[in-house]
Design a protein around this motif. Structure first.
Motif, PDB file in Angstrom:
ATOM      1  N   GLY A  10      -1.428  -3.056   6.821  1.00  0.00           N
ATOM      2  CA  GLY A  10      -0.798  -2.271   7.076  1.00  0.00           C
ATOM      3  C   GLY A  10      -0.648  -0.503   6.087  1.00  0.00           C
ATOM      4  O   GLY A  10      -1.604  -0.286   5.279  1.00  0.00           O
ATOM      5  N   ILE A  32      -5.582  -1.957   8.881  1.00  0.00           N
ATOM      6  CA  ILE A  32      -4.879  -3.279   9.470  1.00  0.00           C
ATOM      7  C   ILE A  32      -3.586  -2.686  10.036  1.00  0.00           C
ATOM      8  O   ILE A  32      -2.720  -2.374   8.854  1.00  0.00           O
ATOM      9  N   GLU A  33      -3.141  -1.584  10.728  1.00  0.00           N
ATOM     10  CA  GLU A  33      -1.880  -1.243  11.324  1.00  0.00           C
ATOM     11  C   GLU A  33      -1.224  -1.485  12.812  1.00  0.00           C
ATOM     12  O   GLU A  33      -2.251  -1.841  13.895  1.00  0.00           O
ATOM     13  N   TRP A 192      22.801   9.149   1.600  1.00  0.00           N
ATOM     14  CA  TRP A 192      22.755  10.907   1.263  1.00  0.00           C
ATOM     15  C   TRP A 192      22.720  11.911   2.212  1.00  0.00           C
ATOM     16  O   TRP A 192      22.811  11.496   3.702  1.00  0.00           O
ATOM     17  N   CYS A 256       0.285  -4.410  -2.721  1.00  0.00           N
ATOM     18  CA  CYS A 256       1.137  -3.138  -3.539  1.00  0.00           C
ATOM     19  C   CYS A 256       2.356  -2.664  -2.256  1.00  0.00           C
ATOM     20  O   CYS A 256       2.442  -3.032  -1.035  1.00  0.00           O
ATOM     21  N   THR A 263       9.252  -0.671  -5.489  1.00  0.00           N
ATOM     22  CA  THR A 263      10.518   1.049  -5.330  1.00  0.00           C
ATOM     23  C   THR A 263      11.124   0.464  -6.673  1.00  0.00           C
ATOM     24  O   THR A 263      11.376  -0.584  -7.125  1.00  0.00           O
TER      25      THR A 263
END
Ligand SMILES: Cc1cc2nc3c(=O)[nH]c(=O)nc-3n(C[C@H](O)[C@H](O)[C@H](O)COP(=O)(O)OP(=O)(O)OC[C@H]3O[C@@H](n4cnc5c(N)ncnc54)[C@H](O)[C@@H]3O)c2cc1C
Length: 341
Positions: A10, A32-33, A192, A256, A263
């Motif tokens: 990611g 790696i993405e 928001w 992570c 979050t």
């Protein structure tokens, strides 16, 4: 079989930061993405606190607007202004600059490459050409977002997720502040308006139940009196809201960012915590590869840096789950005790 010291799954803010830190320490790193372009499409409201600038280097082009104040609309009709200096990012540019930082530090970046399976020491990666490649890794860092395949495959439970939908739309008039709106209907979340100049990110995140996020957004746009035809882009996504897992390290795998639940459980903000947890995971991996220091040092370092704020968020989230009220006055009282504390 290909061999790397560290493989990072990611290339979001967490993964690119982790990859940069391990590569800068001299290790052979593969990032790696699965997307064709880092950071695109954007699935974010793009607000970051100003202190992010002391953590990562990002260019002017990553910033759409500097903001200073958060205006909060409570269900009982009260409105408060709180200093909240920060930036509304151009997330696509920001994420790309972080990935570029990892590559400059020496990491190899594979795009359109998907981690499909893994053990404690190896991964199966489907590459852009459709071929499957087995890769051996000294350390594996799972930074693959809220639905992390790394976490699921290595036995972590499914995360508790809120759902968010958002539109980018033309602003009827210029706006310099960020705005947050609470409503009993948006259970466990909020709406928001985050301005970006001529447009704004307008969205709702909530714990799905009696109302879908899409229905909540329609309700919110009606409340604002803003027209659907001013919408230029739609997006959405999932946000972990239970806080980090009890342990974010097992064997030679570290989690992570959203993959580890980093979050804030009340605000849902995860960009800065992704970068911080990514740095700490990267530092632990580098120390392990360099001198054999235990990977478990990561558990101590994230608790030192992020533990207290995230624990306060977890306490707030529990109260939202148990005490969320239909009555505007009762809900406002709860929110004043749990929002931005
Ligand atoms: C609608 C919405 C609005 C938000 N607004 C804000 C905000 O204003 N401020 C804030 O701080 N946070 C916000 N967040 C949260 C924030 O976007 C995340 O916390 C942040 O992106 C986490 O970064 P990350 O690197 O952990 O994960 P991600 O940014 O999700 O990156 C993970 C990467 O992994 C890749 N990937 C996934 N699976 C695989 C695989 N198997 N193989 C290879 N690659 C894979 C993905 O393509 C992705 O690029 C918002 C979230 C949503 C959904």
């Amino acid at each position: 079989m290909l061999k790397y010291d560290a493989v990072v799954a990611g290339a979001g803010p967490a993964g690119s930061t982790a990859a940069r830190v391990v590569a800068a320490a001299g290790a052979r790193v593969l990032l790696i993405e699965k997307r064709a372009r880092v950071g695109y499409p954007v699935q974010c409201a793009e607000y970051v606190p100003a202190l992010i600038a002391s953590e990562v280097d990002f260019g002017e082009k990553s910033i759409a607007l500097a903001v200073g104040t958060l205006v909060t609309f409570f269900p009982d009709g009260t409105v408060t202004s709180t200093p909240a200096p920060g930036y509304i990012l151009n997330r696509e540019v920001f994420d790309a600059s972080l990935a570029e930082g990892a590559v400059k530090a020496g990491a190899e970046l594979w795009l359109k490459a998907t981690v499909e399976d893994l053990t404690d020491t190896s991964l199966i990666i489907r590459q852009a050409n459709g071929r499957r490649q087995e890769v051996e890794a000294g350390v594996i860092i799972g930074a693959d977002g809220p639905l992390s395949l790394v976490a699921r495959t290595r036995g972590w439970p499914r995360a508790t997720l809120a759902a968010a939908v958002q539109v980018e739309m033309a602003l009827p008039e210029p706006m310099q502040v960020t705005r947050v709106y609470f409503d009993p209907l948006y259970r466990g979340g909020y709406a928001w308006v985050f301005p970006k100049g001529k447009t704004a990110n307008v969205g709702v995140g909530l714990v799905p139940g009696e109302i879908t996020p899409a229905a909540a957004l329609t309700h919110f746009l009606r409340r604002l009196g803003w027209q659907q035809q001013n919408i230029v882009r739609r997006t959405g996504g999932l946000i972990p809201v239970a806080g980090p897992y009890q342990e974010v390290h097992r064997g030679r795998v570290l989690l992570c960012g959203d993959a580890g639940g980093f979050t804030h459980p009340v605000t849902g903000a995860g960009i800065l915590t992704a970068i911080l947890s990514g740095r700490l995971a990267g530092e632990a991996a580098a120390a392990y590869l360099g001198s054999g220091a235990p990977l478990a040092t990561y558990e101590e370092s994230w608790r030192d840096l992020l533990g207290p704020a995230l624990a306060r968020g977890q306490a707030g989230r529990r109260r939202w789950q148990e005490e969320w009220a239909r009555d505007g006055a009762a809900l406002s009282k709860l929110l004043r005790q749990t929002w931005m504390v």
